[in-house]
Design an enzyme around this catalytic site. Sequence first.
Site, PDB file in Angstrom:
ATOM      1  N   ARG A  44      -1.740  12.000   9.496  1.00  0.00           N
ATOM      2  CA  ARG A  44      -1.982  10.721   8.831  1.00  0.00           C
ATOM      3  C   ARG A  44      -2.093   9.530   9.772  1.00  0.00           C
ATOM      4  NH1 ARG A  44       2.050  10.271   3.659  1.00  0.00           N
ATOM      5  NH2 ARG A  44       2.340  12.469   3.280  1.00  0.00           N
TER       6      ARG A  44
ATOM      7  N   HIS B 166      -9.186  15.057   0.962  1.00  0.00           N
ATOM      8  CA  HIS B 166      -7.970  14.266   1.215  1.00  0.00           C
ATOM      9  C   HIS B 166      -7.159  14.127  -0.070  1.00  0.00           C
ATOM     10  CE1 HIS B 166      -5.838  11.679   4.067  1.00  0.00           C
ATOM     11  NE2 HIS B 166      -5.659  10.810   3.091  1.00  0.00           N
TER      12      HIS B 166
ATOM     13  N   TYR C  76     -16.359  -2.149  -8.016  1.00  0.00           N
ATOM     14  CA  TYR C  76     -17.277  -3.270  -7.833  1.00  0.00           C
ATOM     15  C   TYR C  76     -17.972  -3.246  -6.469  1.00  0.00           C
ATOM     16  CZ  TYR C  76     -14.698  -5.159 -11.809  1.00  0.00           C
ATOM     17  OH  TYR C  76     -14.112  -5.330 -13.033  1.00  0.00           O
TER      18      TYR C  76
END
Length: 822
Positions: free
Chosen positions: A30, A76, A120
């Site tokens: 990570r 993921h 968006y």
Amino acid sequence: MPDERVQPIALHQEMQRSYLEYAMSVIVGRALPDVRDGLKPVQRRILFAMHELGLTPDRPYRKCARVVGDVLGKYHPHGDQAVYDALVRLVQTFASRHPLLDGHGNFGSVDDDPPAAMRYTETRLAPIANEAMLDEIGSDTVDFASNFDGSQQEPTVLPAQLPFLLLNGCTGIAVGMATSIPPHNLGEVVDALIALIRKPDLAEEKLLAMVPGPDFPTGGEVLLGSGVRDTYATGRGSIPMRGVAHIEEVQPGKGRHRRGAVVVTELPYQLSKAGWIEKLAEQVNDGKIGGIADIRDESDREGMRVVIELRRDAEPQKVLEELQRRTALQSNFGAILLTLVNGQPQQLNLRQLLLRFLEYRELTILRRTNHALKRCEDRLEVVQGLIRALDDLQRVIAMISEARDAATARASLQVHLDLSERQADAVLAMPLRRLTGLEQEGLRKEAAELEQERTRLRHLRDDRDTLLDTMVSELKGLRKRYATPRRTRLVEGGDALVAQRAAAVRPNTELQRQQAYEALAGDGRLLIQTDGAVRIVTPQMLGRLHLDQAAELGELPPPARLILPVAEQPALLAFSAGGKVALLRWEFAGQHPGKLERFLPDSLHGEQVVQVLPVPQPASGSLGLLSTDGRFKRLPIEDFLELSGRPATVLKLKEGVALQRVVPCLEVEDLVVATSTGRVLRLAINDANLPVLGRTAQGPMLLRLLPGERVVGAARAAAGGDVLLASRHGQVKRLQLESLRPCQRGAMGQIGLRFLERDDALVDLQSGEAGVIGVTLEGGEGRSLRLKADQLAPEDCGGSGTLLALKPGDAVQQLVPLIGGP
């Protein structure tokens, strides 16, 4: 559940194993980037998923929600917000020097405004990512591995053609470690890569001249100095950076006089503009920064512009200096060049980072060449088979027409025309248009080109110089297409500017100490006594105390530990029983004399101070630390020269063990250690006997203690010198060093003082260098005496010393050698 499947395990073992597995998962899976492509796993998966979706720079934007969904479902399996946050950072032009993604919509701002929701915003690959990161992924340049459920294949690393770890930087917090790599200029980094290809042992100065410092996307200034050098030389350092501001006159309003203003056009990297303005306004309202009348943010699409309007009586240059000293307009970037190398976290310097990338790039070019060579040879084999068939076309037609099925025809072609299986299949699949003269000529031309290409690829594969030349030409091409001018200016003399700011930011201790020292009388003396009293006295007062003269047992002032001239401004180290050291702020004793604890950091309050030592001048040699369990270690004197206001731990102690004595050591002298039984050990001060160790080490064991025995002290002595011994019942002896035989660590030593009474015990050992020795008694009534060391006759190990005239019930507590003098 069957008994054989139940395995008992200790809880602490399971916790250790589980925690280590979790830590390594965070570190590798990570938080830390790979040194090869400079990406964390989530970033790599985002780029690969977008490559699979075909979101190239020449294609329309696609909703970020679609990309996040693809990454979550295929590669993921973590939170969608975590993936979207990583995607947003890859888009932000103020976070990355060369953003890998091209975004459309609101992706946040330097004011710390959050990005719009993923439904968006839209994104696609940036040209530099498409060409320099993903262009070669189909050429067998990297290894693939199964995803979390085995349904997909994902690359373990991307075939980066540029060191994006340096170009864009990286920030990540793992378990027990963190990385913080600043961004750099592409042109400078490529020049350094080319120079290292040409000359791998390039001098450090030349390398630093090519990459002189970070290049932040938000501009600003970097103050060159030891911080930048340490970062590139060791992989860790603090890089001072500063915003860009200038002074101009502004018109506050119609009919009002023009005023001076400080206009900030660039802020340091990762500093929120809105947060900085808010904190600045708080400091102005609190009166910490004066001369400011108004603060306005006039930033727009053209760039940043924060106008700090000044009062008419304010001096603009001084206000600007105050802003740099008291706000984050000048701050530090804590650089840690920590990255994954072969799956393991390593801290690398600049040269190692560049060389690691060049090794990887050489490997990817080699794999790309082998892949292209295989495809070329496969195609050449097919074309040669077609040409061979066309040269004997009638026979080929006859064999095919006479064959019963395709398998028979393939076998016949292989036998009669000496074709391989791939060539035979190609002949059977050959369309009729290949029979035209123009097509046949095209095949022969293609065969010649393929043979030429095969020769070129084999030469590239086998000749490393040619491969390196290819790497250099590709790097130059990428530099030409993507390099941009440096945005961050480099300012010389950074160390002086940082020191100036540090003095202004922390005036509370250092400045006050200096002011307190300047207020002291030049002929004053610093006096520290055994009861812990610290005060500044005049020579006349010191003369009336007679602390440097012998005195018989009685109600005397507590013996003096130190008498030092104030004019020399000595640096004093106070050592606690817990193994900590701090600078004694004795300068304040001129106005407010008091106990020792008053002049130490608050965190040392409550701890017993075992010794106060002036820093040796000149600063050479080492300080030896003796603990009550018989361990001794040396620390270089340099470790004590730059202590800040906080105490530092210099000795790691086990439970129940304390620091006993601190001894200044020189390697031309000997160390003498004594125990309560009168046993004395003499050791030469050198690395073999007494090694110089780190701050948290415990040190080697000097001697093994017998049951009921304890260490009472240690002292150094030069050749021909002596040490002083004192017993509980009042025996004081001046022991000659030459009467002691040299020993090794762990030896039994020899008896240095023969007691006159069976229940007596040694209580202290001190150096014989001091002229005056104070002798304190147990009980706390303030009774003591003082001896002149030269009044004691030197004796060998067989002597019993001088017996002090003590009253019944009196017992010696310690010897107090006087350091310094009137």
